[in-house]
Motif scaffolding. Structure first.
Motif, PDB file in Angstrom:
ATOM      1  N   GLU A 103      48.468  50.507  37.876  1.00 30.87           N
ATOM      2  CA  GLU A 103      49.637  50.600  36.998  1.00 30.87           C
ATOM      3  C   GLU A 103      49.455  49.796  35.710  1.00 30.87           C
ATOM      4  O   GLU A 103      49.864  50.232  34.636  1.00 30.87           O
ATOM      5  CB  GLU A 103      50.856  50.091  37.772  1.00 30.87           C
ATOM      6  CG  GLU A 103      52.152  50.268  37.059  1.00 30.87           C
ATOM      7  CD  GLU A 103      53.349  49.860  37.903  1.00 30.87           C
ATOM      8  OE1 GLU A 103      54.445  49.805  37.347  1.00 30.87           O
ATOM      9  OE2 GLU A 103      53.188  49.575  39.109  1.00 30.87           O
ATOM     10  N   GLU A 104      48.816  48.644  35.771  1.00 33.49           N
ATOM     11  CA  GLU A 104      48.608  47.826  34.577  1.00 33.49           C
ATOM     12  C   GLU A 104      47.788  48.541  33.518  1.00 33.49           C
ATOM     13  O   GLU A 104      47.877  48.227  32.339  1.00 33.49           O
ATOM     14  CB  GLU A 104      47.920  46.513  34.942  1.00 33.49           C
ATOM     15  CG  GLU A 104      46.469  46.700  35.363  1.00 33.49           C
ATOM     16  CD  GLU A 104      45.782  45.422  35.786  1.00 33.49           C
ATOM     17  OE1 GLU A 104      45.251  44.727  34.920  1.00 33.49           O
ATOM     18  OE2 GLU A 104      45.798  45.151  36.993  1.00 33.49           O
ATOM     19  N   GLY A 105      46.991  49.541  33.910  1.00 33.11           N
ATOM     20  CA  GLY A 105      46.149  50.265  32.976  1.00 33.11           C
ATOM     21  C   GLY A 105      46.855  51.368  32.219  1.00 33.11           C
ATOM     22  O   GLY A 105      46.250  52.019  31.382  1.00 33.11           O
ATOM     23  N   ASP A 106      48.134  51.584  32.497  1.00 35.32           N
ATOM     24  CA  ASP A 106      48.852  52.661  31.836  1.00 35.32           C
ATOM     25  C   ASP A 106      50.004  52.131  30.989  1.00 35.32           C
ATOM     26  O   ASP A 106      51.012  52.783  30.836  1.00 35.32           O
ATOM     27  CB  ASP A 106      49.376  53.672  32.866  1.00 35.32           C
ATOM     28  CG  ASP A 106      49.862  54.951  32.207  1.00 35.32           C
ATOM     29  OD1 ASP A 106      49.067  55.559  31.464  1.00 35.32           O
ATOM     30  OD2 ASP A 106      51.029  55.322  32.417  1.00 35.32           O
ATOM     31  N   LYS A 107      49.848  50.948  30.444  1.00 36.22           N
ATOM     32  CA  LYS A 107      50.927  50.371  29.634  1.00 36.22           C
ATOM     33  C   LYS A 107      50.612  50.471  28.177  1.00 36.22           C
ATOM     34  O   LYS A 107      49.533  50.677  27.754  1.00 36.22           O
ATOM     35  CB  LYS A 107      51.143  48.911  30.031  1.00 36.22           C
ATOM     36  CG  LYS A 107      51.639  48.846  31.457  1.00 36.22           C
ATOM     37  CD  LYS A 107      51.954  47.448  31.860  1.00 36.22           C
ATOM     38  CE  LYS A 107      52.494  47.536  33.285  1.00 36.22           C
ATOM     39  NZ  LYS A 107      52.774  46.362  33.920  1.00 36.22           N
ATOM     40  N   SER A 109      36.595  48.743  26.538  1.00 33.79           N
ATOM     41  CA  SER A 109      36.541  48.235  27.909  1.00 33.79           C
ATOM     42  C   SER A 109      37.868  47.551  28.194  1.00 33.79           C
ATOM     43  O   SER A 109      38.620  47.221  27.279  1.00 33.79           O
ATOM     44  CB  SER A 109      35.373  47.260  28.098  1.00 33.79           C
ATOM     45  OG  SER A 109      35.551  46.116  27.299  1.00 33.79           O
ATOM     46  N   HIS A 110      38.151  47.369  29.465  1.00 31.84           N
ATOM     47  CA  HIS A 110      39.379  46.710  29.914  1.00 31.84           C
ATOM     48  C   HIS A 110      39.137  46.185  31.315  1.00 31.84           C
ATOM     49  O   HIS A 110      38.180  46.593  31.982  1.00 31.84           O
ATOM     50  CB  HIS A 110      40.574  47.662  29.864  1.00 31.84           C
ATOM     51  CG  HIS A 110      40.259  49.047  30.324  1.00 31.84           C
ATOM     52  ND1 HIS A 110      39.917  49.355  31.630  1.00 31.84           N
ATOM     53  CD2 HIS A 110      40.202  50.211  29.655  1.00 31.84           C
ATOM     54  CE1 HIS A 110      39.687  50.643  31.741  1.00 31.84           C
ATOM     55  NE2 HIS A 110      39.842  51.189  30.546  1.00 31.84           N
ATOM     56  N   PRO A 111      39.973  45.274  31.799  1.00 38.80           N
ATOM     57  CA  PRO A 111      39.693  44.635  33.086  1.00 38.80           C
ATOM     58  C   PRO A 111      39.878  45.518  34.319  1.00 38.80           C
ATOM     59  O   PRO A 111      39.358  45.197  35.382  1.00 38.80           O
ATOM     60  CB  PRO A 111      40.660  43.453  33.132  1.00 38.80           C
ATOM     61  CG  PRO A 111      41.613  43.629  32.016  1.00 38.80           C
ATOM     62  CD  PRO A 111      41.063  44.645  31.076  1.00 38.80           C
ATOM     63  N   TRP A 112      40.601  46.622  34.218  1.00 33.08           N
ATOM     64  CA  TRP A 112      40.849  47.438  35.404  1.00 33.08           C
ATOM     65  C   TRP A 112      39.842  48.585  35.500  1.00 33.08           C
ATOM     66  O   TRP A 112      39.341  49.095  34.510  1.00 33.08           O
ATOM     67  CB  TRP A 112      42.278  48.004  35.375  1.00 33.08           C
ATOM     68  CG  TRP A 112      42.584  48.773  34.141  1.00 33.08           C
ATOM     69  CD1 TRP A 112      42.336  50.108  33.904  1.00 33.08           C
ATOM     70  CD2 TRP A 112      43.151  48.270  32.939  1.00 33.08           C
ATOM     71  NE1 TRP A 112      42.726  50.448  32.643  1.00 33.08           N
ATOM     72  CE2 TRP A 112      43.242  49.330  32.021  1.00 33.08           C
ATOM     73  CE3 TRP A 112      43.623  47.009  32.550  1.00 33.08           C
ATOM     74  CZ2 TRP A 112      43.760  49.185  30.749  1.00 33.08           C
ATOM     75  CZ3 TRP A 112      44.137  46.870  31.276  1.00 33.08           C
ATOM     76  CH2 TRP A 112      44.202  47.943  30.400  1.00 33.08           C
TER      77      TRP A 112
END
Length: 115
Positions: free
Chosen positions: A111-115, A54-57
């Protein structure tokens, strides 16, 4: 403006804990002029999967080819070409290919989800 073809975009083999048989292509994102968002194509070989995580975005998905399963919020959901899914932030999920044929799907994230 940006125009290309998926066959010309580099496939990157995913090497992370819990990943098996997965590649990623970054189709469109900030480098191509789409600020704040990234559209990727993931391909899972037969028996391949993403990690259960899981992740925040949030992200949205569209299945292009193959058949598979999306584990989302404690349940498994069948995927086939044309299936769409919205995965909210902070919800555990995993994409799995339980077939022999490759499973390919589009995944759009901030964009933050592709780092």
């Amino acid at each position: 403006m940006f125009i290309n073809h998926v066959n010309n975009i580099e496939k990157i083999t995913m090497n992370a804990p819990g990943v098996n048989g997965a590649t990623k292509q970054t189709l469109i994102g900030p480098a191509q002029g789409w600020e704040g968002w990234v559209m990727r194509q993931f391909s899972l070989a037969g028996g391949g999967h993403t990690p259960r995580h899981s992740h925040p975005w949030p992200h949205i998905n569209y299945v292009l080819s193959g058949k598979g399963v999306l584990f989302l919020g404690g349940q498994e959901h069948t995927l086939e070409p044309g299936s769409v899914a919205y995965v909210p932030g902070d919800v555990e999920h995993q994409f799995m290919n339980k077939e022999e044929q490759e499973l390919s799907f589009i995944c759009i994230v901030p964009e933050e989800g592709d780092k």
